[in-house]
Design a protein around this motif. Structure first.
Motif, PDB file in Angstrom:
ATOM      1  N   SER A 167      91.956 -27.393  42.007  1.00 42.71           N
ATOM      2  CA  SER A 167      91.769 -26.004  41.597  1.00 42.71           C
ATOM      3  C   SER A 167      92.707 -25.076  42.350  1.00 42.71           C
ATOM      4  N   ASN A 168      92.847 -25.293  43.655  1.00 44.26           N
ATOM      5  CA  ASN A 168      93.766 -24.467  44.450  1.00 44.26           C
ATOM      6  C   ASN A 168      95.205 -24.637  43.983  1.00 44.26           C
ATOM      7  N   SER A 169      95.578 -25.884  43.659  1.00 43.61           N
ATOM      8  CA  SER A 169      96.939 -26.140  43.182  1.00 43.61           C
ATOM      9  C   SER A 169      97.184 -25.438  41.848  1.00 43.61           C
ATOM     10  N   MET A 170      96.168 -25.501  40.951  1.00 41.29           N
ATOM     11  CA  MET A 170      96.313 -24.844  39.653  1.00 41.29           C
ATOM     12  C   MET A 170      96.363 -23.327  39.809  1.00 41.29           C
ATOM     13  N   ALA A 171      95.574 -22.793  40.743  1.00 43.90           N
ATOM     14  CA  ALA A 171      95.587 -21.344  40.973  1.00 43.90           C
ATOM     15  C   ALA A 171      96.949 -20.899  41.504  1.00 43.90           C
ATOM     16  N   ASP A 172      97.520 -21.692  42.422  1.00 45.91           N
ATOM     17  CA  ASP A 172      98.851 -21.355  42.953  1.00 45.91           C
ATOM     18  C   ASP A 172      99.911 -21.432  41.851  1.00 45.91           C
ATOM     19  N   ALA A 173      99.808 -22.475  41.014  1.00 43.22           N
ATOM     20  CA  ALA A 173     100.773 -22.619  39.927  1.00 43.22           C
ATOM     21  C   ALA A 173     100.649 -21.467  38.930  1.00 43.22           C
ATOM     22  N   LEU A 174      99.396 -21.070  38.638  1.00 44.11           N
ATOM     23  CA  LEU A 174      99.180 -19.959  37.713  1.00 44.11           C
ATOM     24  C   LEU A 174      99.726 -18.654  38.276  1.00 44.11           C
ATOM     25  N   GLN A 175      99.528 -18.444  39.572  1.00 45.45           N
ATOM     26  CA  GLN A 175     100.046 -17.224  40.195  1.00 45.45           C
ATOM     27  C   GLN A 175     101.570 -17.214  40.153  1.00 45.45           C
ATOM     28  N   ASP A 176     102.187 -18.374  40.433  1.00 45.84           N
ATOM     29  CA  ASP A 176     103.647 -18.464  40.357  1.00 45.84           C
ATOM     30  C   ASP A 176     104.132 -18.166  38.942  1.00 45.84           C
ATOM     31  N   TYR A 177     103.386 -18.694  37.954  1.00 48.29           N
ATOM     32  CA  TYR A 177     103.775 -18.474  36.556  1.00 48.29           C
ATOM     33  C   TYR A 177     103.671 -16.997  36.194  1.00 48.29           C
ATOM     34  N   GLU A 178     102.559 -16.363  36.616  1.00 47.73           N
ATOM     35  CA  GLU A 178     102.382 -14.941  36.321  1.00 47.73           C
ATOM     36  C   GLU A 178     103.488 -14.111  36.961  1.00 47.73           C
ATOM     37  N   GLU A 179     103.814 -14.423  38.213  1.00 42.57           N
ATOM     38  CA  GLU A 179     104.876 -13.684  38.892  1.00 42.57           C
ATOM     39  C   GLU A 179     106.220 -13.892  38.206  1.00 42.57           C
ATOM     40  N   TYR A 180     106.466 -15.137  37.737  1.00 43.92           N
ATOM     41  CA  TYR A 180     107.724 -15.417  37.044  1.00 43.92           C
ATOM     42  C   TYR A 180     107.806 -14.635  35.733  1.00 43.92           C
ATOM     43  N   VAL A 181     106.704 -14.662  34.952  1.00 46.46           N
ATOM     44  CA  VAL A 181     106.701 -13.974  33.664  1.00 46.46           C
ATOM     45  C   VAL A 181     106.905 -12.471  33.855  1.00 46.46           C
ATOM     46  N   GLU A 182     106.165 -11.888  34.805  1.00 50.84           N
ATOM     47  CA  GLU A 182     106.316 -10.460  35.047  1.00 50.84           C
ATOM     48  C   GLU A 182     107.721 -10.139  35.548  1.00 50.84           C
ATOM     49  N   GLY A 183     108.236 -10.985  36.437  1.00 54.17           N
ATOM     50  CA  GLY A 183     109.595 -10.756  36.937  1.00 54.17           C
ATOM     51  C   GLY A 183     110.627 -10.853  35.826  1.00 54.17           C
ATOM     52  N   TRP A 184     110.470 -11.870  34.957  1.00 60.31           N
ATOM     53  CA  TRP A 184     111.404 -12.031  33.839  1.00 60.31           C
ATOM     54  C   TRP A 184     111.334 -10.834  32.901  1.00 60.31           C
ATOM     55  N   ALA A 185     110.116 -10.393  32.599  1.00 65.23           N
ATOM     56  CA  ALA A 185     109.965  -9.268  31.681  1.00 65.23           C
ATOM     57  C   ALA A 185     110.602  -8.003  32.241  1.00 65.23           C
ATOM     58  N   HIS A 186     110.419  -7.765  33.537  1.00 66.31           N
ATOM     59  CA  HIS A 186     111.038  -6.580  34.150  1.00 66.31           C
ATOM     60  C   HIS A 186     112.561  -6.713  34.170  1.00 66.31           C
ATOM     61  N   GLU A 187     113.067  -7.921  34.407  1.00 63.39           N
ATOM     62  CA  GLU A 187     114.515  -8.122  34.385  1.00 63.39           C
ATOM     63  C   GLU A 187     115.069  -7.917  32.975  1.00 63.39           C
ATOM     64  N   ALA A 188     114.288  -8.313  31.971  1.00 61.73           N
ATOM     65  CA  ALA A 188     114.753  -8.166  30.591  1.00 61.73           C
ATOM     66  C   ALA A 188     114.863  -6.705  30.192  1.00 61.73           C
ATOM     67  N   LYS A 189     114.159  -5.838  30.904  1.00 61.36           N
ATOM     68  CA  LYS A 189     114.231  -4.415  30.577  1.00 61.36           C
ATOM     69  C   LYS A 189     115.604  -3.820  30.892  1.00 61.36           C
ATOM     70  N   THR A 190     116.324  -4.430  31.826  1.00 63.13           N
ATOM     71  CA  THR A 190     117.647  -3.900  32.198  1.00 63.13           C
ATOM     72  C   THR A 190     118.623  -3.966  31.036  1.00 63.13           C
ATOM     73  N   PRO A 191     118.847  -5.141  30.417  1.00 63.99           N
ATOM     74  CA  PRO A 191     119.765  -5.139  29.257  1.00 63.99           C
ATOM     75  C   PRO A 191     119.243  -4.309  28.088  1.00 63.99           C
ATOM     76  N   LEU A 192     117.920  -4.196  27.946  1.00 61.70           N
ATOM     77  CA  LEU A 192     117.377  -3.343  26.894  1.00 61.70           C
ATOM     78  C   LEU A 192     117.719  -1.876  27.159  1.00 61.70           C
TER      79      LEU A 192
END
Length: 341
Positions: A111-136
């Motif tokens: 469960s801890n491993s899945m929670a860490d992986a989920l947090q990493d995924y959320e941070e990646y998605v949010e980071g990617w989305a914010h980065e995508a705003k620059t070319p937009l």
């Protein structure tokens, strides 16, 4: 009290045995000495009742302690809690507890491993989305400042691409935010006309391309909610109206007031939704019929609208007639003062 009754039910054979011994003693006393029987029978019965009550009290206290230790162990299966529980149970039960502890530890680690992986995924998605705003943003600046250097046809296509990318990025951000353990909603009084105006401005290129007629019947309306959440909801509703528009598209926005809620209505005259599809439009991934207009639908827009509405304590209703239009209604509950209760 229920626990004490369960313990009594569990050990009632011993109470019957104790009463049987009392009866036997009473018979012996009665046979041996009638006077002694009359004197001692009350004392014998009272002693038996007190003895059984004392035993019940001790067993109940022991059972309560074991239950609390077991609850602590289940909520946090550490070695310390395991040892505390083992000290309060029998050796046979201890083997089962040790096996349970090993299983719980494995599940906790996973469960801890899945929670860490989920947090990493959320941070990646949010980071990617914010980065995508620059070319937009760069694309928006290019379309605004170099419009005279771009042909109208190409500008319309780039506007469409920009709007579509902006919507996809926004959807991704809100989906990640809904799955996050923390929410950053900020509730305040919102001018509904200003909020709607910003949404319509974002979708202006697509609305102009489809030659939408906008009928805004709102007066000076104020609602108490989260601004970004409401804008996202309205944006998805407008986007749906654009995707499934008719040949002479029209969008009508109005509001009515009741004693319990302010009711915002957004209605279009597009292709609508079939009656048998209507109950499922807020489900994740649901796209309804397989007509050409819906083949590229993701089924995420109205699903996210419903999820955010739930977070903001707003109620949604949707009505539609196939081929005649679609209407979605948002209920903003009125706040009641303590004096109104």
């Amino acid at each position: 009290m229920k626990q004490l009754w369960r313990i009594t039910e569990r050990y009632y054979p011993w109470l019957l045995l104790l009463l049987g011994v009392d009866c036997f003693c009473a018979i012996i006393l009665w046979i041996s000495d009638i006077q002694a029987f009359q004197i001692l029978i009350g004392l014998v019965v009272l002693t038996s009742i007190l003895l059984f009550s004392a035993i019940l009290f001790v067993l109940n206290k022991r059972e309560t302690t074991r239950r609390e230790l077991f609850r602590d162990f289940l909520s946090d299966p550490t070695i310390c809690n395991e040892e505390r529980l083992l000290s309060a149970i029998s050796r046979e039960e201890g083997e089962s507890i040790r096996l349970l502890a090993s299983v719980l530890q494995e599940h906790k680690t996973e469960s801890n491993s899945m929670a860490d992986a989920l947090q990493d995924y959320e941070e990646y998605v949010e980071g990617w989305a914010h980065e995508a705003k620059t070319p937009l943003s760069l694309l928006t600046m290019l379309l605004d400042n170099r419009s005279d250097e771009i042909s109208p046809l190409l500008q319309a296509k780039l506007d469409y691409v920009r709007s579509q990318l902006q919507e996809d990025v926004t959807q991704m951000l809100y989906y990640a935010r809904l799955k996050s353990s923390t929410k950053d909603y900020q509730f305040e009084d919102i001018d509904l006309n200003d909020c709607l105006g910003e949404v319509l401005e974002d979708y202006a290129p697509l609305l102009e391309e489809k030659q939408f007629v906008i009928l805004n019947k709102l007066q000076s309306e104020t609602v108490y909610t989260d601004r970004r959440g409401l804008q996202f909801m309205l944006g998805q509703i407008v986007s749906n109206a654009i995707k499934y528009s008719s040949d002479s598209p029209m969008l009508t926005i109005s509001m009515i007031h009741s004693e319990t809620a302010d009711v915002l209505s957004v209605e279009d005259n597009g292709i609508g939704v079939k009656k048998y599809d209507l109950p499922y439009i807020f489900q994740k991934g649901f796209t309804g019929d397989s007509t050409d207009s819906r083949k590229k639908a993701t089924g995420m827009g109205l699903y996210l609208v419903k999820k955010i509405a739930d977070d903001l304590n707003l109620y949604l209703e949707a009505t539609s007639q196939w081929g005649k239009g679609f209407k979605i209604v948002i209920f903003f509950p009125k706040l009641r003062s303590n004096g109104g209760k």
